[in-house]
Design an enzyme around this catalytic site. Structure first.
Site, PDB file in Angstrom:
ATOM      1  N   GLY A 266       0.822  -1.199   0.000  1.00  0.00           N
ATOM      2  CA  GLY A 266       0.000   0.000   0.000  1.00  0.00           C
ATOM      3  C   GLY A 266       0.856   1.249   0.000  1.00  0.00           C
ATOM      4  O   GLY A 266       0.609   2.186  -0.762  1.00  0.00           O
ATOM      5  N   MET A 268       4.977   2.877   1.889  1.00  0.00           N
ATOM      6  CA  MET A 268       6.160   2.607   2.697  1.00  0.00           C
ATOM      7  C   MET A 268       6.639   3.889   3.349  1.00  0.00           C
ATOM      8  O   MET A 268       6.723   4.944   2.715  1.00  0.00           O
ATOM      9  CB  MET A 268       7.262   2.001   1.825  1.00  0.00           C
ATOM     10  N   ASN A 270       9.360   5.369   4.234  1.00  0.00           N
ATOM     11  CA  ASN A 270      10.714   5.922   4.126  1.00  0.00           C
ATOM     12  C   ASN A 270      10.740   7.308   4.765  1.00  0.00           C
ATOM     13  O   ASN A 270       9.889   8.140   4.484  1.00  0.00           O
ATOM     14  CB  ASN A 270      11.112   6.028   2.660  1.00  0.00           C
ATOM     15  N   HIS A 301      -1.327   6.868   8.032  1.00  0.00           N
ATOM     16  CA  HIS A 301      -0.575   5.704   8.536  1.00  0.00           C
ATOM     17  C   HIS A 301       0.922   5.928   8.332  1.00  0.00           C
ATOM     18  O   HIS A 301       1.728   5.746   9.261  1.00  0.00           O
ATOM     19  CB  HIS A 301      -1.050   4.448   7.795  1.00  0.00           C
ATOM     20  N   GLU A 302       1.299   6.304   7.108  1.00  0.00           N
ATOM     21  CA  GLU A 302       2.720   6.499   6.837  1.00  0.00           C
ATOM     22  C   GLU A 302       3.269   7.704   7.601  1.00  0.00           C
ATOM     23  O   GLU A 302       4.413   7.694   8.052  1.00  0.00           O
ATOM     24  CB  GLU A 302       2.949   6.671   5.335  1.00  0.00           C
ATOM     25  N   HIS A 305       4.146   6.757  11.041  1.00  0.00           N
ATOM     26  CA  HIS A 305       5.408   6.029  11.074  1.00  0.00           C
ATOM     27  C   HIS A 305       6.614   6.957  11.246  1.00  0.00           C
ATOM     28  O   HIS A 305       7.685   6.490  11.654  1.00  0.00           O
ATOM     29  CB  HIS A 305       5.594   5.242   9.772  1.00  0.00           C
TER      30      HIS A 305
END
Length: 847
Positions: A266, A268, A270, A301-302, A305
């Site tokens: 979906g 990432m 980074n 969501h990312e 992170h």
């Protein structure tokens, strides 16, 4: 492409004791991309060693190493094997290793992926390094707890844009050969798996928010679909929300989001350079609010992170859940609190929590916190347990300790471990201190044990229609017999004209096998008794007979979307556990779903009704499909023109229709005849209509060729392979099968072919491939690596072969001596097949 080193936990632990990595300088020359399949990579790593004289290794999955130097002395590269890593003997207290290598571009979505846009023939690159694929691009100590600062320098064609974790250090220069050289600012300490390089003639837009430079990128041929305002709006709202609550600002000067083509996942996380699946979230056709909410959730969501995973990183992959469960919880929390998607917890229940329930009932279930012996084992744990179950448990934990103490604990955790690594106990300690509540038992019960409980009402009704007794029975699977304490609400709902209204709500702590609810003794029996009202706990629910009858007829009469979603979740679990016949589940869909107003519930439940046909008596399946097609047709016709509902029901109608009249109608829409008012028959809907025609035997493969000429894009190619695999012809199936099992097939082609290969009504065409599938699983595990092999074993499982003979063949294969990871996808497919067989028997008995 060279194989990677599979790092064990013991190797990682020893290397972390030995080394302290200071910095990387990585130089990549991508200028020769058009002339070959490789690029040059030069890495200089500075690190200290706690035991001078010791030996270690560094990972580099190169096609070949040109030369390597340790502290100015050549390193022996004779017989170098990337599976073993490059040995570094005789370490000093302070060290520098330099590795010059030739590495390969990938077409499998890992490492440095390269694709050519079919529209303009331009080349695009992006990196994907999780779990341990940074070594495919540069030499590194490829484990999460060996963080270091990174400086990247990239040489690329002059018209390309190069994007990394940090901004360019100065004006990019074009050399005498017309090549662009980009030196990036040195990034703060981070793990190799969240470093990033994206390169190509990307179209970009930017703006600044709260001092952060926001960038958004896509391929040139997709720039008209980029929707900067929609993406930036969620991005701004997310940063404002997380800054206000996490106590530490996002630490980098810029935040880029790159829509990546042919992407495996979906998105990432980074650090500062997010990659997002273009095919899923860069919308080129009309979309519904369901899809927009899913995009918002991925963006958030990312972004979460950046704190959970990038700023503070797990020490080893045992704590993968510390990244994913927290980001999953935080994204839905932020969606509810900071964006227009205030019903995101309903969507979480429908689309995500059900995923966790399903995964938790597989023979391969595992605790949220799981020990990972090596990096290969990690690939299979990016699943519904790590994401959805973990987030569900965190939601319960927030309710238990309170949101403010929870956030206070997080702030302390971030401050103490900023730019470092942590383990679960570090976080737990901060949450206990902030809340003043002991949490070790909660953690052991919920995070270190597997399986899901089932909560079932036990009711006795007196002659006056009141409850003489109400109890809640907790059932646990024999394989995972943990009876947990559940704080639940019990909702009592009555029909009031056309509405189903909650009369009362009682909170109960369910503990052990049976919990009496004396508060409800003597209370008039409601039309609907709903356990776990408001979705407070993680457990499967059961409806008593009276409540089920009410639900089938009147679910849409509930004003609040959350109890409606709970009913759908309960019905779906009852179907899968052979307690509800498929005919009754389809009846629920035909009766209540056309009146459902929440597009998120509609979208998920439509898929479930389609899936319920596998649990139906095969003799009755065609009639049930026809009933569902008629319900979809009616809902489509009554929907407001141009609405989300109209589009969603049109797709449901196209996928379920098999009658000649229906198929002729679909063909007419493709040709522009009698299109319903407001329905946009755009590129994506055209592929849905054509795939329905193909699967129904009403369109041949040459029509797919013509549609691809009309839509000769990356998305068109991807969707065409789904349609080709669905052609109900032996020769077409064989061509699709060869694409699936050929190791050289590009990953997006394999995935699309698997998605279309096994429609439920094409079992006879798929049956000859059962043996070939089982043979291919271990072969592709060796040839493709863990990530793609796991995907193959799950997606390509012949799930339409629902019969005892197929089950026996699969059981025979599983009985053979094979590594557990290789068996995983097959074991899950086998469990689903057995469930469908039991469901068919349930449906026959009900008939």
């Amino acid at each position: 492409m060279a194989a990677t080193h599979i790092l064990t936990r013991d190797e990682a632990r020893r290397r972390a004791e030995l080394l302290d990595v200071d910095s990387y300088k990585v130089e990549l020359d991508l200028s020769g991309h058009a002339e070959g399949d490789t690029f040059s990579s030069r890495t200089a790593v500075k690190f200290s060693c706690a035991e001078p004289g010791a030996e270690t290794f560094i990972e580099i999955a190169a096609e070949r190493i040109e030369d390597a130097w340790l502290n100015g002395e050549p390193v022996d590269i004779t017989g170098f094997d990337p599976k073993a890593g490059l040995r570094l003997p005789g370490l000093a207290a302070e060290n520098e290793v330099v590795v010059n290598a030739i590495c390969a571009y990938s077409t499998d979505g890992q490492g440095l992926h390269r694709m050519t846009d079919p529209v303009d023939k331009e080349t695009y690159l992006y990196s994907q390094f999780e779990v341990a694929d940074a070594q495919r691009v540069y030499a590194c100590f490829d484990q999460p707890d060996l963080k270091a600062s990174f400086t990247f320098e990239v040489r690329a064609p002059g018209h390309w844009k190069v994007i990394s974790n940090m901004p360019a250090a100065s004006e990019e220069r074009v050399d005498a050969l017309g090549l662009r050289v980009t030196l990036f600012e040195t990034a703060p300490r981070m793990s190799p798996y969240v470093t990033a390089i994206c390169a190509g003639p990307y179209h970009g837009v930017s703006e600044t928010h709260d001092g952060i430079e926001l960038g958004l990128y896509c391929r040139q041929s997709m720039k008209e679909h980029l929707d900067p305002e929609g993406v930036f709006e969620i991005t701004r709202q997310g940063f404002d929300h997380f800054h206000a609550n996490f106590g530490i600002r996002y630490p980098l000067p810029k935040y880029d989001q790159v829509f990546a083509p042919e992407y495996n996942f979906g998105a990432m996380e980074n650090f500062g350079c997010i990659t997002i699946a273009e095919a899923s979230f860069l919308f080129r056709s009309q979309v519904t609010d369901f899809e927009l909410e899913q995009r918002a959730n991925v963006i958030l969501h990312e972004m979460a992170h950046m704190w959970f995973g990038d700023l503070v990183t797990m020490r080893w992959w045992d704590d993968l859940w510390l990244n994913e469960s927290f980001a999953e919880w935080a994204s839905h929390w932020a969606n509810v609190e900071a964006t227009r998607f205030s019903g995101a917890w309903t969507t979480f229940l429908s689309a995500r929590k059900n995923w966790g329930y399903g995964q938790d009932q597989q023979p391969t279930t595992h605790p949220v916190y799981s020990e990972m012996p090596d990096t290969e084992s990690v690939q299979a744990n990016f699943d519904g347990i790590t994401y959805a179950k973990g987030a569900s448990i965190l939601k319960q934990l927030v309710a238990y300790v309170g949101i403010q103490p929870f956030l206070s604990g997080l702030r302390s955790y971030f401050r103490k471990h900023e730019f470092g690594n942590a383990v679960f106990s570090d976080l737990l300690g901060e949450l206990e201190t902030a809340s003043g509540k002991p949490l070790a038992d909660f953690a052991d019960t919920w995070l270190r044990t597997a399986g899901v409980s089932t909560l079932r009402p036990e009711l006795e009704v007196d002659g006056e229609g009141s409850y003489a007794r109400v109890a809640v029975r907790q059932e646990v699977p024999d394989e995972h017999p943990t009876a947990r304490t559940h704080r639940i609400a019990i909702g009592l709902y009555d029909l009031d004209g056309d509405a189903l209204v909650r009369r009362d709500r009682v909170e109960v702590d369910v503990d052990g096998e049976l919990t009496e609810v004396p508060e409800l003794a003597g209370v008039a029996q409601p039309d609907l008794l709903l356990l776990n009202d408001d979705d407070l706990t993680y457990a499967k629910l059961r409806l008593d007979e009276r409540s089920l009858e009410t639900a089938v007829e009147h679910t849409s009469a509930l004003a609040d979307s959350l109890p409606r979603a709970l009913i759908w979740a309960a019905a779906w679990d009852m179907l899968r556990d052979a307690e509800l016949p498929a005919s009754q589940f389809v009846a629920l869909g035909c009766k209540s779903l056309p009146d459902e107003s929440d597009i998120n519930i509609v979208t998920v439940a439509q898929r479930q009704v389609g899936g319920a046909l596998a649990y139906a008596d095969p003799a009755a399946r065609a009639d049930l499909r026809e009933r569902w097609a008629r319900a979809a047709e009616g809902a489509m016709a009554s929907a407001e023109p141009g609405s989300d509902q109209q589009r969603s029901w049109t797709k449901a109608y196209a996928s379920s229709s098999r009658s000649q009249e229906d198929l002729a109608r679909l063909r007419g829409w493709l040709e522009g005849a009698d299109v319903p008012e407001g329905l946009a028959v755009d590129a994506d809907l055209r592929w849905s209509l054509l795939t329905g025609l193909v699967a129904g035997g009403a369109a041949a493969e040459d029509e797919i060729d013509r549609e691809l000429e009309r839509d000769d894009t990356a998305d068109g190619k991807r969707l065409s392979f789904i349609a080709r695999a669905a052609v109900p012809d032996p020769a077409a199936k064989e061509r699709a099968w060869q694409r699936i099992v050929d190791p050289s097939t590009e990953n997006y082609i394999r995935r699309s072919s698997m998605m279309g290969f096994g429609p439920l009504d094409q079992a006879d065409l798929v049956r000859p491939y059962l043996g070939g599938y089982l043979e291919a699983v271990p072969e592709l595990w060796e040839k493709l690596g863990a990530q793609q092999a796991v995907e193959f074993s799950k997606l390509a499982f012949p799930s339409n072969l629902i019969d005892a003979d197929s089950l026996a063949v699969v059981d025979g294969w599983l009985a053979e001596d094979r590594p557990a990871p290789v068996k995983r996808g097959v074991a899950e497919g086998r469990a689903d097949l057995a469930r469908a067989l039991a469901g068919q028997e349930c449906d026959r008995r009900a008939a």
